[in-house]
Design a protein around this motif. Structure first.
Motif, PDB file in Angstrom:
ATOM      1  N   MET A   1       0.190   5.231   2.881  1.00 43.30           N
ATOM      2  CA  MET A   1      -0.086   3.834   2.212  1.00 43.30           C
ATOM      3  C   MET A   1       0.599   2.857   1.937  1.00 43.30           C
ATOM      4  N   ASN A   2       0.194   1.610   2.367  1.00 43.83           N
ATOM      5  CA  ASN A   2       1.191   0.550   2.071  1.00 43.83           C
ATOM      6  C   ASN A   2       1.350  -0.022   0.793  1.00 43.83           C
ATOM      7  N   GLN A   3       2.138  -1.076   0.583  1.00 47.74           N
ATOM      8  CA  GLN A   3       2.192  -1.679  -0.693  1.00 47.74           C
ATOM      9  C   GLN A   3       0.925  -2.283  -1.473  1.00 47.74           C
ATOM     10  N   LYS A   4       0.059  -3.066  -0.479  1.00 44.19           N
ATOM     11  CA  LYS A   4      -0.799  -3.792  -1.188  1.00 44.19           C
ATOM     12  C   LYS A   4      -1.971  -3.019  -1.635  1.00 44.19           C
ATOM     13  N   PRO A   5      -2.326  -1.998  -1.164  1.00 47.67           N
ATOM     14  CA  PRO A   5      -3.083  -1.123  -1.916  1.00 47.67           C
ATOM     15  C   PRO A   5      -2.891  -0.617  -3.406  1.00 47.67           C
ATOM     16  N   LEU A   6      -1.678  -0.145  -3.299  1.00 52.20           N
ATOM     17  CA  LEU A   6      -1.125   0.135  -4.637  1.00 52.20           C
ATOM     18  C   LEU A   6      -0.872  -1.081  -5.760  1.00 52.20           C
ATOM     19  N   ALA A   7      -0.708  -2.192  -5.167  1.00 53.05           N
ATOM     20  CA  ALA A   7      -0.899  -3.375  -6.191  1.00 53.05           C
ATOM     21  C   ALA A   7      -2.175  -3.447  -6.604  1.00 53.05           C
ATOM     22  N   ILE A   8      -2.976  -3.545  -5.583  1.00 55.86           N
ATOM     23  CA  ILE A   8      -4.381  -3.730  -6.124  1.00 55.86           C
ATOM     24  C   ILE A   8      -5.092  -2.729  -7.008  1.00 55.86           C
ATOM     25  N   GLU A   9      -4.461  -1.342  -6.739  1.00 55.52           N
ATOM     26  CA  GLU A   9      -5.034  -0.240  -7.925  1.00 55.52           C
ATOM     27  C   GLU A   9      -4.192  -0.519  -9.103  1.00 55.52           C
ATOM     28  N   ILE A  10      -3.036  -1.010  -9.176  1.00 56.00           N
ATOM     29  CA  ILE A  10      -2.385  -1.396 -10.515  1.00 56.00           C
ATOM     30  C   ILE A  10      -3.349  -2.408 -11.198  1.00 56.00           C
ATOM     31  N   CYS A  11      -3.568  -3.379 -10.584  1.00 55.24           N
ATOM     32  CA  CYS A  11      -4.304  -4.399 -11.094  1.00 55.24           C
ATOM     33  C   CYS A  11      -5.808  -4.139 -11.661  1.00 55.24           C
ATOM     34  N   GLU A  12      -6.549  -3.352 -10.785  1.00 54.04           N
ATOM     35  CA  GLU A  12      -7.719  -2.947 -11.214  1.00 54.04           C
ATOM     36  C   GLU A  12      -7.682  -1.952 -12.321  1.00 54.04           C
ATOM     37  N   THR A  13      -6.970  -0.962 -12.221  1.00 58.33           N
ATOM     38  CA  THR A  13      -6.732  -0.058 -13.371  1.00 58.33           C
ATOM     39  C   THR A  13      -6.124  -0.821 -14.680  1.00 58.33           C
ATOM     40  N   GLY A  14      -5.373  -1.898 -14.596  1.00 60.70           N
ATOM     41  CA  GLY A  14      -4.812  -2.768 -15.613  1.00 60.70           C
ATOM     42  C   GLY A  14      -6.141  -3.202 -16.346  1.00 60.70           C
ATOM     43  N   ARG A  15      -6.992  -3.610 -15.518  1.00 59.67           N
ATOM     44  CA  ARG A  15      -8.141  -4.375 -16.064  1.00 59.67           C
ATOM     45  C   ARG A  15      -8.864  -3.633 -16.924  1.00 59.67           C
ATOM     46  N   TYR A  16      -9.126  -2.465 -16.183  1.00 59.86           N
ATOM     47  CA  TYR A  16      -9.786  -1.300 -16.942  1.00 59.86           C
ATOM     48  C   TYR A  16      -9.502  -0.947 -18.232  1.00 59.86           C
TER      49      TYR A  16
ATOM     50  N   HIS B   1       4.059   8.427  -1.829  1.00 57.68           N
ATOM     51  CA  HIS B   1       5.423   9.132  -1.291  1.00 57.68           C
ATOM     52  C   HIS B   1       6.577   8.650  -2.286  1.00 57.68           C
ATOM     53  N   ASP B   2       7.482   8.111  -1.517  1.00 63.38           N
ATOM     54  CA  ASP B   2       8.906   7.762  -2.526  1.00 63.38           C
ATOM     55  C   ASP B   2       8.952   6.290  -2.847  1.00 63.38           C
ATOM     56  N   THR B   3       7.809   5.684  -3.157  1.00 64.69           N
ATOM     57  CA  THR B   3       7.434   4.328  -3.422  1.00 64.69           C
ATOM     58  C   THR B   3       6.525   4.217  -4.600  1.00 64.69           C
ATOM     59  N   VAL B   4       6.973   3.315  -5.833  1.00 65.16           N
ATOM     60  CA  VAL B   4       6.306   3.597  -6.887  1.00 65.16           C
ATOM     61  C   VAL B   4       6.068   2.003  -7.292  1.00 65.16           C
TER      62      VAL B   4
ATOM     63  N   GLY C   1      -4.480  -6.718 -18.565  1.00 64.28           N
ATOM     64  CA  GLY C   1      -5.748  -7.374 -18.203  1.00 64.28           C
ATOM     65  C   GLY C   1      -5.669  -8.521 -17.332  1.00 64.28           C
ATOM     66  N   CYS C   2      -4.328  -9.135 -17.119  1.00 63.43           N
ATOM     67  CA  CYS C   2      -4.213 -10.519 -16.466  1.00 63.43           C
ATOM     68  C   CYS C   2      -3.334 -10.257 -15.221  1.00 63.43           C
ATOM     69  N   LEU C   3      -3.158  -9.050 -14.580  1.00 68.64           N
ATOM     70  CA  LEU C   3      -2.229  -8.891 -13.492  1.00 68.64           C
ATOM     71  C   LEU C   3      -2.838  -9.192 -12.071  1.00 68.64           C
ATOM     72  N   ASN C   4      -1.990  -9.911 -11.360  1.00 68.26           N
ATOM     73  CA  ASN C   4      -2.299 -10.151  -9.786  1.00 68.26           C
ATOM     74  C   ASN C   4      -1.440  -9.237  -8.842  1.00 68.26           C
ATOM     75  N   PRO C   5      -1.887  -9.042  -7.748  1.00 69.56           N
ATOM     76  CA  PRO C   5      -1.292  -7.901  -6.934  1.00 69.56           C
ATOM     77  C   PRO C   5       0.384  -8.429  -6.868  1.00 69.56           C
TER      78      PRO C   5
ATOM     79  N   VAL D   1       5.537  -4.906  -9.426  1.00 71.50           N
ATOM     80  CA  VAL D   1       7.003  -4.585  -8.929  1.00 71.50           C
ATOM     81  C   VAL D   1       6.817  -3.140  -7.838  1.00 71.50           C
ATOM     82  N   MET D   2       7.398  -3.198  -6.801  1.00 72.02           N
ATOM     83  CA  MET D   2       7.680  -2.137  -5.906  1.00 72.02           C
ATOM     84  C   MET D   2       9.180  -1.525  -5.980  1.00 72.02           C
ATOM     85  N   VAL D   3       9.061  -0.287  -6.319  1.00 70.68           N
ATOM     86  CA  VAL D   3      10.500   0.589  -6.498  1.00 70.68           C
ATOM     87  C   VAL D   3      10.551   1.823  -5.596  1.00 70.68           C
ATOM     88  N   ASP D   4      11.792   2.019  -5.138  1.00 70.87           N
ATOM     89  CA  ASP D   4      11.740   3.558  -4.740  1.00 70.87           C
ATOM     90  C   ASP D   4      11.905   4.374  -5.935  1.00 70.87           C
TER      91      ASP D   4
END
Length: 192
Positions: free
Chosen positions: A1-16, A35-38, A48-52, A56-59
């Motif tokens: 899984m690359n970074q973009k889907p994780l960021a989108i998932e964070i934003c959608e869940t944040g709004r929820y 994997h080893d990316t958070v 409620g106002c996050l954009n991708p 922040v992406m960290v190891d």
């Protein structure tokens, strides 16, 4: 899984979470692991106002891989849980009113159906430690070794899941359970 889907998932869940009143104002933080990316929410922003591009992406060690903002002050808490639980892929930390009310009052929330295997009659409450400290991170990480959610004394709630949305649903379920128990306790003390 690359970074973009994780960021989108964070934003959608944040709004929820924000729409459900689980993280009012700029409170709370969430993360998802692949994997080893958070991917984690930034410090000082409403969920409620996050954009991708805000995510922040960290190891797994906390080194920033991508993102222009400062990660949540609870980054170490999230990383400690991931390091102790290979099965956890999503974490939600909320300050929802009823669960936090129980945390502030030092009152236990009764474990009901839906919390998984009934190990104890009450949800685990971990001792108080100042927000953003390694003491809090270790306490929560240890508390979640055999639990999927814990109440943080005088602070709030942390819920985990096999994905971020499952963690959000568990946080919502704990909040609704706390609300129902609060209402029932008030009603039991009322005369009709």
């Amino acid at each position: 899984m690359n970074q973009k889907p994780l960021a989108i998932e964070i934003c959608e869940t944040g709004r929820y979470i924000y729409s459900k009143g689980l993280a009012p104002g700029k409170s709370g933080n969430i993360s998802a692991r692949s994997h080893d990316t958070v991917a984690i929410t930034p410090s000082g922003m409403s969920l409620g106002c996050l954009n991708p591009e805000d995510v922040v992406m960290v190891d797994i060690g906390g080194k920033i891989l991508a993102g222009r903002k400062k990660p949540s002050s609870e980054l170490q808490l999230h990383l400690d849980v991931y390091q102790k639980r290979d099965d956890v892929q999503g974490i939600v930390h909320t300050h929802s009113p009823y669960a936090t009310g129980f945390a502030l009052a030092g009152k236990m929330i009764e474990r009901l159906e839906g919390f998984g295997e009934r190990k104890t009659p009450f949800l685990k409450m971990v001792k108080y430690a100042p927000p953003g400290t390694s003491e809090l991170a270790i306490s929560v990480g240890n508390g979640l070794k055999e639990e999927d959610s814990v109440i943080l004394k005088d602070h709030g709630l942390v819920a985990t899941g096999k994905n971020l949305f499952e963690a959000a649903l568990l946080a919502e379920f704990v909040e609704e359970t706390a609300k129902t128990q609060y209402i029932s306790r008030v009603l039991m003390n009322m005369e009709f």
